[in-house]
Scaffold this motif. Structure first.
Motif, PDB file in Angstrom:
ATOM      1  N   GLY A  61       0.731  -1.421  -0.135  1.00 48.73           N
ATOM      2  CA  GLY A  61      -0.113  -0.003   0.029  1.00 48.73           C
ATOM      3  C   GLY A  61       0.979   1.309   0.105  1.00 48.73           C
ATOM      4  N   LEU A  62       2.102   1.272   0.579  1.00 53.32           N
ATOM      5  CA  LEU A  62       2.827   2.404   0.708  1.00 53.32           C
ATOM      6  C   LEU A  62       3.335   2.400  -0.607  1.00 53.32           C
ATOM      7  CD1 LEU A  62       4.306   4.603   2.308  1.00 53.32           C
ATOM      8  CD2 LEU A  62       6.094   2.973   2.995  1.00 53.32           C
ATOM      9  N   ALA A  63       3.850   1.545  -1.380  1.00 55.35           N
ATOM     10  CA  ALA A  63       4.632   1.448  -2.527  1.00 55.35           C
ATOM     11  C   ALA A  63       3.612   1.972  -3.490  1.00 55.35           C
ATOM     12  CB  ALA A  63       4.990   0.076  -3.033  1.00 55.35           C
ATOM     13  N   GLN A  64       2.467   1.427  -3.448  1.00 53.79           N
ATOM     14  CA  GLN A  64       1.179   1.859  -4.319  1.00 53.79           C
ATOM     15  C   GLN A  64       0.956   3.567  -4.203  1.00 53.79           C
ATOM     16  OE1 GLN A  64      -2.867   1.487  -3.607  1.00 53.79           O
ATOM     17  NE2 GLN A  64      -2.816   0.237  -5.281  1.00 53.79           N
ATOM     18  N   ILE A  68       1.392   6.718  -7.137  1.00 57.33           N
ATOM     19  CA  ILE A  68       0.326   7.493  -7.333  1.00 57.33           C
ATOM     20  C   ILE A  68       0.999   8.911  -7.125  1.00 57.33           C
ATOM     21  CG2 ILE A  68      -1.985   8.430  -6.778  1.00 57.33           C
ATOM     22  CD1 ILE A  68      -2.532   5.446  -5.661  1.00 57.33           C
ATOM     23  N   GLN A  69       1.588   9.237  -6.086  1.00 61.84           N
ATOM     24  CA  GLN A  69       2.051  10.452  -5.735  1.00 61.84           C
ATOM     25  C   GLN A  69       3.253  10.906  -6.954  1.00 61.84           C
ATOM     26  OE1 GLN A  69       0.764  12.484  -3.919  1.00 61.84           O
ATOM     27  NE2 GLN A  69       1.639  14.176  -3.189  1.00 61.84           N
ATOM     28  N   ASP A  82       5.761  12.970   0.173  1.00 63.13           N
ATOM     29  CA  ASP A  82       5.112  12.196   0.814  1.00 63.13           C
ATOM     30  C   ASP A  82       3.681  11.832   0.616  1.00 63.13           C
ATOM     31  OD1 ASP A  82       4.567  10.511   3.284  1.00 63.13           O
ATOM     32  OD2 ASP A  82       3.399  12.198   3.918  1.00 63.13           O
ATOM     33  N   PRO A  83       3.125  10.604   0.060  1.00 65.99           N
ATOM     34  CA  PRO A  83       1.780  10.484  -0.154  1.00 65.99           C
ATOM     35  C   PRO A  83       0.607  10.997   0.678  1.00 65.99           C
ATOM     36  CG  PRO A  83       3.135   8.459  -0.771  1.00 65.99           C
ATOM     37  CD  PRO A  83       4.088   9.472   0.150  1.00 65.99           C
ATOM     38  N   GLN A  84       1.019  10.845   2.079  1.00 67.41           N
ATOM     39  CA  GLN A  84       0.116  11.276   3.206  1.00 67.41           C
ATOM     40  C   GLN A  84      -0.014  12.631   3.197  1.00 67.41           C
ATOM     41  OE1 GLN A  84      -0.380   9.107   6.732  1.00 67.41           O
ATOM     42  NE2 GLN A  84       0.612   7.270   6.012  1.00 67.41           N
ATOM     43  N   ILE A  88      -3.319  11.660   0.143  1.00 65.59           N
ATOM     44  CA  ILE A  88      -3.534   9.962   0.041  1.00 65.59           C
ATOM     45  C   ILE A  88      -3.555   9.477   1.430  1.00 65.59           C
ATOM     46  CG2 ILE A  88      -2.763   7.996  -1.270  1.00 65.59           C
ATOM     47  CD1 ILE A  88      -1.381   9.573  -3.197  1.00 65.59           C
ATOM     48  N   GLN A  89      -4.766   8.815   1.601  1.00 65.81           N
ATOM     49  CA  GLN A  89      -4.999   8.206   2.857  1.00 65.81           C
ATOM     50  C   GLN A  89      -3.977   7.124   2.973  1.00 65.81           C
ATOM     51  OE1 GLN A  89      -8.922   7.987   4.409  1.00 65.81           O
ATOM     52  NE2 GLN A  89      -9.666   9.726   3.333  1.00 65.81           N
TER      53      GLN A  89
END
Length: 216
Positions: A61-64, A68-69, A82-84, A88-89
């Motif tokens: 999930g972190l890699a995904q 996306i980011q 950082d995705p979050q 990104i949740q």
């Protein structure tokens, strides 16, 4: 309105093609579907969903999220790494990620968003509340009033949506399925200055499922 589907590595195009069968759900290979299109000031607008299937582990999930980011930052370098931090949740089991974005004249625009949505077998809901919480994609070429393409998710029973604008204009939208996701999506071009509109959702047999007010 027929959805357009493209592979993860191909840029979305305006040509409509049938949705291909997908033998496996790859969390690192999104399915892209065009939700709707329209024209503003002579420019072609298209709303797209990139559905990223649920990752099986927190590490995946972190890699995904990073993938996306990275894609989003290609369009808008101002977004954080950082995705979050970019909205990104965190990873949740059996939850897909829907990356929603706008193209203008075939070019992807900043101002996208990423929503967690139930995976296959999950229960999809309409956008919550008495006022529909659709999200606006508002990086549009017309600076005079800045019309938005508003994207709304609904449950799979919704076959047709009728929007009655406060001005008296009426338009219809057909929610679009995205692969095997239980969530359907529709998009409309928001009229600048509009608000307090009525949205009626219909089932396949013509019965009314829900009547709501919309901020857009």
């Amino acid at each position: 309105m027929s959805p357009t589907v493209s592979s993860a590595g191909a840029a979305p195009t305006a040509s409509a093609t049938p949705s291909p069968s997908r033998p496996a759900r790859d969390p690192f290979s999104p399915l892209r579907v065009k939700i709707n299109e329209g024209t503003v000031s002579g420019h072609a607008l298209e709303a797209w969903i990139a559905l990223w299937p649920a990752a099986p582990t927190a590490a995946d999930g972190l890699a995904q999220g990073r993938l996306i980011q990275q894609e989003r930052r290609t369009v808008d370098p101002r977004l954080p790494d950082d995705p979050q931090g970019g909205g990104i949740q965190p990873w949740t089991p059996n939850t897909d990620r829907a990356e929603v974005y706008l193209t203008v004249d075939g070019k992807r625009q900043p101002g996208d968003f990423v929503d967690p949505v139930p995976g296959p077998g999950g229960t999809a809901q309409d956008d919550p509340g008495a006022v529909i919480g659709g999200r606006g994609l508002n990086r549009v070429v017309d600076t005079g009033g800045s019309p938005q393409m508003v994207v709304v998710k609904v449950r799979p029973e919704v076959e047709r949506v009728v929007v009655r604008w406060e001005s008296g204009m009426v338009i219809e939208a057909e929610p679009v399925a995205v692969g095997d996701s239980p969530v359907r999506w529709y998009a409309v071009i928001r009229i600048p200055g509009s608000g307090n509109n009525t949205v009626v959702s219909y089932a396949a047999d013509g019965s009314v499922l829900r009547t709501q007010k919309a901020w857009w």
